[in-house]
Design a protein around this motif. Structure first.
Motif, mmCIF file in Angstrom:
data_model
loop_
_atom_site.group_PDB
_atom_site.id
_atom_site.type_symbol
_atom_site.label_atom_id
_atom_site.label_comp_id
_atom_site.label_asym_id
_atom_site.label_seq_id
_atom_site.Cartn_x
_atom_site.Cartn_y
_atom_site.Cartn_z
ATOM 1 N N TRP A 1 0.838 -1.203 0.000
ATOM 2 C CA TRP A 1 0.000 0.000 0.000
ATOM 3 C C TRP A 1 0.875 1.256 0.000
ATOM 4 O O TRP A 1 0.504 2.288 -0.548
ATOM 5 C CB TRP A 1 -0.947 0.001 1.196
ATOM 6 N N ASP A 2 2.054 1.156 0.590
ATOM 7 C CA ASP A 2 2.991 2.278 0.595
ATOM 8 C C ASP A 2 3.436 2.628 -0.822
ATOM 9 O O ASP A 2 3.673 3.798 -1.133
ATOM 10 C CB ASP A 2 4.183 2.012 1.510
ATOM 11 N N GLU A 3 3.532 1.644 -1.708
ATOM 12 C CA GLU A 3 3.855 1.909 -3.104
ATOM 13 C C GLU A 3 2.720 2.679 -3.785
ATOM 14 O O GLU A 3 2.960 3.550 -4.613
ATOM 15 C CB GLU A 3 4.142 0.608 -3.867
ATOM 16 N N PHE A 4 1.480 2.355 -3.427
ATOM 17 C CA PHE A 4 0.345 3.090 -3.979
ATOM 18 C C PHE A 4 0.478 4.573 -3.623
ATOM 19 O O PHE A 4 0.341 5.442 -4.479
ATOM 20 C CB PHE A 4 -0.977 2.535 -3.419
ATOM 21 N N ALA A 5 0.726 4.844 -2.339
ATOM 22 C CA ALA A 5 0.844 6.234 -1.883
ATOM 23 C C ALA A 5 2.017 6.934 -2.558
ATOM 24 O O ALA A 5 1.878 8.064 -3.048
ATOM 25 C CB ALA A 5 1.011 6.271 -0.363
ATOM 26 N N GLY A 6 3.157 6.288 -2.594
ATOM 27 C CA GLY A 6 4.339 6.899 -3.215
ATOM 28 C C GLY A 6 4.147 7.178 -4.686
ATOM 29 O O GLY A 6 4.530 8.242 -5.189
ATOM 30 N N PHE A 7 3.539 6.237 -5.403
ATOM 31 C CA PHE A 7 3.314 6.448 -6.834
ATOM 32 C C PHE A 7 2.319 7.579 -7.066
ATOM 33 O O PHE A 7 2.514 8.413 -7.966
ATOM 34 C CB PHE A 7 2.839 5.163 -7.516
ATOM 35 N N LEU A 8 1.252 7.637 -6.275
ATOM 36 C CA LEU A 8 0.287 8.727 -6.430
ATOM 37 C C LEU A 8 0.957 10.076 -6.191
ATOM 38 O O LEU A 8 0.679 11.051 -6.907
ATOM 39 C CB LEU A 8 -0.902 8.546 -5.486
ATOM 40 N N LEU A 9 1.845 10.156 -5.209
ATOM 41 C CA LEU A 9 2.559 11.411 -4.974
ATOM 42 C C LEU A 9 3.477 11.741 -6.145
ATOM 43 O O LEU A 9 3.565 12.895 -6.568
ATOM 44 C CB LEU A 9 3.342 11.338 -3.666
ATOM 45 N N THR A 10 4.147 10.742 -6.677
ATOM 46 C CA THR A 10 5.007 10.954 -7.851
ATOM 47 C C THR A 10 4.222 11.584 -8.994
ATOM 48 O O THR A 10 4.709 12.483 -9.671
ATOM 49 C CB THR A 10 5.598 9.609 -8.336
ATOM 50 N N MET A 11 3.006 11.107 -9.204
ATOM 51 C CA MET A 11 2.225 11.498 -10.375
ATOM 52 C C MET A 11 1.397 12.763 -10.168
ATOM 53 O O MET A 11 0.657 13.164 -11.078
ATOM 54 C CB MET A 11 1.329 10.326 -10.792
ATOM 55 N N THR A 12 1.534 13.427 -9.050
ATOM 56 C CA THR A 12 0.815 14.676 -8.805
ATOM 57 C C THR A 12 1.159 15.687 -9.890
ATOM 58 O O THR A 12 2.329 15.972 -10.141
ATOM 59 C CB THR A 12 1.185 15.254 -7.423
ATOM 60 N N ALA A 13 0.121 16.212 -10.550
ATOM 61 C CA ALA A 13 0.267 17.238 -11.600
ATOM 62 C C ALA A 13 1.157 16.784 -12.752
ATOM 63 O O ALA A 13 1.767 17.611 -13.433
ATOM 64 C CB ALA A 13 0.768 18.551 -11.001
ATOM 65 N N ALA A 14 1.225 15.486 -12.983
ATOM 66 C CA ALA A 14 2.020 14.975 -14.109
ATOM 67 C C ALA A 14 1.316 15.301 -15.418
ATOM 68 O O ALA A 14 0.080 15.338 -15.473
ATOM 69 C CB ALA A 14 2.200 13.459 -13.983
ATOM 70 N N PRO A 15 2.082 15.531 -16.475
ATOM 71 C CA PRO A 15 1.449 15.728 -17.782
ATOM 72 C C PRO A 15 0.666 14.473 -18.182
ATOM 73 O O PRO A 15 0.995 13.359 -17.769
ATOM 74 C CB PRO A 15 2.635 15.936 -18.734
ATOM 75 N N ALA A 16 -0.354 14.675 -18.994
ATOM 76 C CA ALA A 16 -1.163 13.549 -19.459
ATOM 77 C C ALA A 16 -0.367 12.718 -20.461
ATOM 78 O O ALA A 16 0.505 13.222 -21.156
ATOM 79 C CB ALA A 16 -2.440 14.067 -20.114
ATOM 80 N N GLY A 17 -0.667 11.431 -20.488
ATOM 81 C CA GLY A 17 -0.064 10.545 -21.476
ATOM 82 C C GLY A 17 0.694 9.396 -20.852
ATOM 83 O O GLY A 17 1.222 9.500 -19.737
ATOM 84 N N TRP A 18 0.719 8.294 -21.596
ATOM 85 C CA TRP A 18 1.362 7.076 -21.104
ATOM 86 C C TRP A 18 2.862 7.225 -20.923
ATOM 87 O O TRP A 18 3.445 6.580 -20.061
ATOM 88 C CB TRP A 18 1.035 5.892 -22.025
ATOM 89 N N VAL A 19 3.486 8.069 -21.712
ATOM 90 C CA VAL A 19 4.934 8.273 -21.552
ATOM 91 C C VAL A 19 5.223 8.753 -20.137
ATOM 92 O O VAL A 19 6.151 8.266 -19.488
ATOM 93 C CB VAL A 19 5.478 9.280 -22.592
ATOM 94 N N TRP A 20 4.397 9.672 -19.625
ATOM 95 C CA TRP A 20 4.625 10.234 -18.295
ATOM 96 C C TRP A 20 4.289 9.237 -17.196
ATOM 97 O O TRP A 20 4.930 9.229 -16.141
ATOM 98 C CB TRP A 20 3.865 11.552 -18.140
ATOM 99 N N VAL A 21 3.310 8.365 -17.453
ATOM 100 C CA VAL A 21 3.002 7.306 -16.491
ATOM 101 C C VAL A 21 4.202 6.370 -16.373
ATOM 102 O O VAL A 21 4.622 6.004 -15.270
ATOM 103 C CB VAL A 21 1.733 6.519 -16.900
#
Length: 161
Positions: A86-106
């Protein structure tokens, strides 16, 4: 050697089910990576929210995660069992905050988060080693997510905008 947690244990308890990232933490190979992959659909569900809504959801995942991870760890009798993701879920969500749209950024966000989560630069390594309980399980991944967020935002500033 770490004890093996059976699928029936994970799927019979809501606490373990969440802590094990909907079962992704049962992966026999790289459960943290499997957990981060399992976090991508949650990110995609939350990404369309306004920034304040996304941040509120990421905060809720993080705060509730302290209890979920701590309780699952306590019930298993093992601190920071590898399958607790579950800690990975939280960390990944924080990483992706305000990330540009698109699979490359994911994909870039995924690899950046995994890099910082595995590498554990200062002070992540110290926190991972010295802080116990649910907060200890969560905080190193939250910091890895913040480090990855900063790099992702720098890359987005350089290449996306």
């Amino acid at each position: 050697m770490q004890k093996v947690v059976q699928a029936k244990t994970v799927f019979s308890s809501p606490v373990h089910f969440l802590a094990f990232g909907f079962g992704s933490g049962l992966s026999p190979f790289a459960p943290g990576t499997a957990g981060t992959l399992a976090a991508i659909p949650l990110y995609l569900l939350l990404a369309p929210l306004p920034l304040w809504g996304y941040l509120l959801a990421a905060l809720a995942v993080s705060v509730v995660g302290v209890w979920i991870c701590g309780e699952s760890s306590r019930r298993l009798g093992v601190h920071d069992y590898g399958g607790i993701v579950w800690d990975e879920f939280a960390g990944f969500l924080l990483t992706m905050t305000a990330a540009p749209a698109g699979w490359v950024w994911v994909v870039v966000g995924f690899f950046l988060f995994r890099l910082f989560d595995v590498w554990k630069p200062w002070p992540i390594r110290v926190i991972d080693r010295d802080l116990s309980g649910g907060l200890g399980i969560m905080l190193d991944d939250i910091l890895a997510g913040i480090y990855a967020f900063l790099v992702l935002q720098l890359l987005a500033w350089q290449f996306a905008g």
